[in-house]
Design a protein around this motif. Structure first.
Motif, PDB file in Angstrom:
ATOM      1  N   TRP A 175       0.830  -1.198   0.000  1.00  0.00           N
ATOM      2  CA  TRP A 175       0.000   0.000   0.000  1.00  0.00           C
ATOM      3  C   TRP A 175       0.871   1.257   0.000  1.00  0.00           C
ATOM      4  N   ALA A 176       1.888   1.276   0.855  1.00  0.00           N
ATOM      5  CA  ALA A 176       2.802   2.422   0.910  1.00  0.00           C
ATOM      6  C   ALA A 176       3.580   2.564  -0.393  1.00  0.00           C
ATOM      7  N   ALA A 177       3.954   1.442  -1.004  1.00  0.00           N
ATOM      8  CA  ALA A 177       4.679   1.503  -2.271  1.00  0.00           C
ATOM      9  C   ALA A 177       3.804   2.096  -3.372  1.00  0.00           C
ATOM     10  N   LEU A 178       2.521   1.761  -3.372  1.00  0.00           N
ATOM     11  CA  LEU A 178       1.619   2.345  -4.366  1.00  0.00           C
ATOM     12  C   LEU A 178       1.446   3.851  -4.135  1.00  0.00           C
ATOM     13  N   PHE A 179       1.316   4.264  -2.886  1.00  0.00           N
ATOM     14  CA  PHE A 179       1.248   5.688  -2.587  1.00  0.00           C
ATOM     15  C   PHE A 179       2.538   6.393  -2.998  1.00  0.00           C
ATOM     16  N   ALA A 180       3.675   5.764  -2.730  1.00  0.00           N
ATOM     17  CA  ALA A 180       4.966   6.358  -3.087  1.00  0.00           C
ATOM     18  C   ALA A 180       5.097   6.480  -4.603  1.00  0.00           C
ATOM     19  N   LEU A 181       4.648   5.469  -5.325  1.00  0.00           N
ATOM     20  CA  LEU A 181       4.686   5.535  -6.782  1.00  0.00           C
ATOM     21  C   LEU A 181       3.794   6.667  -7.291  1.00  0.00           C
ATOM     22  N   GLY A 182       2.608   6.800  -6.697  1.00  0.00           N
ATOM     23  CA  GLY A 182       1.720   7.891  -7.082  1.00  0.00           C
ATOM     24  C   GLY A 182       2.321   9.248  -6.774  1.00  0.00           C
ATOM     25  N   ALA A 183       3.000   9.370  -5.648  1.00  0.00           N
ATOM     26  CA  ALA A 183       3.640  10.633  -5.295  1.00  0.00           C
ATOM     27  C   ALA A 183       4.794  10.942  -6.245  1.00  0.00           C
ATOM     28  N   PHE A 184       5.497   9.912  -6.695  1.00  0.00           N
ATOM     29  CA  PHE A 184       6.622  10.116  -7.613  1.00  0.00           C
ATOM     30  C   PHE A 184       6.136  10.504  -9.006  1.00  0.00           C
ATOM     31  N   LEU A 185       5.054   9.885  -9.445  1.00  0.00           N
ATOM     32  CA  LEU A 185       4.543  10.144 -10.793  1.00  0.00           C
ATOM     33  C   LEU A 185       3.509  11.264 -10.834  1.00  0.00           C
ATOM     34  N   GLU A 186       3.374  12.018  -9.760  1.00  0.00           N
ATOM     35  CA  GLU A 186       2.388  13.091  -9.674  1.00  0.00           C
ATOM     36  C   GLU A 186       2.581  14.095 -10.805  1.00  0.00           C
ATOM     37  N   ARG A 187       1.463  14.476 -11.388  1.00  0.00           N
ATOM     38  CA  ARG A 187       1.510  15.493 -12.435  1.00  0.00           C
ATOM     39  C   ARG A 187       1.315  16.862 -11.800  1.00  0.00           C
ATOM     40  N   GLY A 188       2.145  17.759 -12.182  1.00  0.00           N
ATOM     41  CA  GLY A 188       1.996  19.131 -11.725  1.00  0.00           C
ATOM     42  C   GLY A 188       1.028  19.871 -12.636  1.00  0.00           C
ATOM     43  N   GLN A 198       3.777  20.576 -15.653  1.00  0.00           N
ATOM     44  CA  GLN A 198       4.661  19.491 -16.081  1.00  0.00           C
ATOM     45  C   GLN A 198       4.745  18.428 -14.989  1.00  0.00           C
ATOM     46  N   PRO A 199       5.082  17.204 -15.376  1.00  0.00           N
ATOM     47  CA  PRO A 199       5.244  16.174 -14.343  1.00  0.00           C
ATOM     48  C   PRO A 199       6.487  16.457 -13.498  1.00  0.00           C
ATOM     49  N   ARG A 200       6.356  16.196 -12.225  1.00  0.00           N
ATOM     50  CA  ARG A 200       7.501  16.351 -11.327  1.00  0.00           C
ATOM     51  C   ARG A 200       7.883  14.974 -10.803  1.00  0.00           C
ATOM     52  N   HIS A 201       9.122  14.646 -10.905  1.00  0.00           N
ATOM     53  CA  HIS A 201       9.612  13.371 -10.381  1.00  0.00           C
ATOM     54  C   HIS A 201      10.572  13.668  -9.226  1.00  0.00           C
ATOM     55  N   ASP A 202       9.979  13.997  -8.095  1.00  0.00           N
ATOM     56  CA  ASP A 202      10.737  14.346  -6.900  1.00  0.00           C
ATOM     57  C   ASP A 202      10.822  13.115  -5.999  1.00  0.00           C
ATOM     58  N   LEU A 203      12.024  12.679  -5.686  1.00  0.00           N
ATOM     59  CA  LEU A 203      12.211  11.475  -4.863  1.00  0.00           C
ATOM     60  C   LEU A 203      11.913  11.703  -3.391  1.00  0.00           C
ATOM     61  N   ARG A 204      11.846  12.938  -2.955  1.00  0.00           N
ATOM     62  CA  ARG A 204      11.639  13.193  -1.533  1.00  0.00           C
ATOM     63  C   ARG A 204      10.269  12.722  -1.055  1.00  0.00           C
ATOM     64  N   LYS A 205       9.249  12.914  -1.866  1.00  0.00           N
ATOM     65  CA  LYS A 205       7.896  12.514  -1.449  1.00  0.00           C
ATOM     66  C   LYS A 205       7.784  11.004  -1.239  1.00  0.00           C
ATOM     67  N   PRO A 206       8.201  10.183  -2.216  1.00  0.00           N
ATOM     68  CA  PRO A 206       8.106   8.733  -1.955  1.00  0.00           C
ATOM     69  C   PRO A 206       9.005   8.264  -0.811  1.00  0.00           C
ATOM     70  N   LEU A 207      10.146   8.918  -0.630  1.00  0.00           N
ATOM     71  CA  LEU A 207      11.027   8.534   0.481  1.00  0.00           C
ATOM     72  C   LEU A 207      10.383   8.855   1.822  1.00  0.00           C
ATOM     73  N   VAL A 208       9.660   9.973   1.904  1.00  0.00           N
ATOM     74  CA  VAL A 208       8.953  10.308   3.148  1.00  0.00           C
ATOM     75  C   VAL A 208       7.857   9.276   3.412  1.00  0.00           C
TER      76      VAL A 208
END
Length: 104
Positions: free
Chosen positions: A52-65, A68-78
């Motif tokens: 479940w957390a991995a799916l949320f982290a993937l969604g946070a990583f692939l979030e569209r701004g 433009q899409p932002r691929h920020d690693l900090r959100k999934p790491l948190v």
């Protein structure tokens, strides 16, 4: 000088084999006990929470701004770090409880 006959110590193999068969029997008894099976629901729940957390982290990583899409690693790491901390504290609490119950 005479050569004194030095004999090797005699080993009672029946005692040695009897001891090891007892050790193996106790090990098999522990494997067949119900104690490991009692942890199975907790392990399944922990695995489901990690997925479940991995799916949320993937969604946070692939979030569209907005632009433009932002691929920020900090959100999934948190997200993953928070879940890891939760599971570690939960596992520690369960382990301490099981130790406390065993010592009573």
């Amino acid at each position: 000088m005479t050569n004194a006959s030095v004999s090797a110590p005699q080993i009672n193999w029946s005692l040695v084999l009897g001891h090891w068969s007892l050790v193996i029997f106790e090990f098999e008894a522990r494997l067949n006990s119900t104690a490991p099976k009692s942890w199975l629901p907790f392990l399944l729940l922990a695995a489901a929470l990690v997925v479940w957390a991995a799916l949320f982290a993937l969604g946070a990583f692939l979030e569209r701004g907005a632009d433009q899409p932002r691929h920020d690693l900090r959100k999934p790491l948190v997200i993953l770090g928070t879940m890891a901390t939760f599971l570690a504290v939960w596992g520690l609490a369960l382990w301490l409880r099981s130790r406390k119950i065993r010592h009573k």
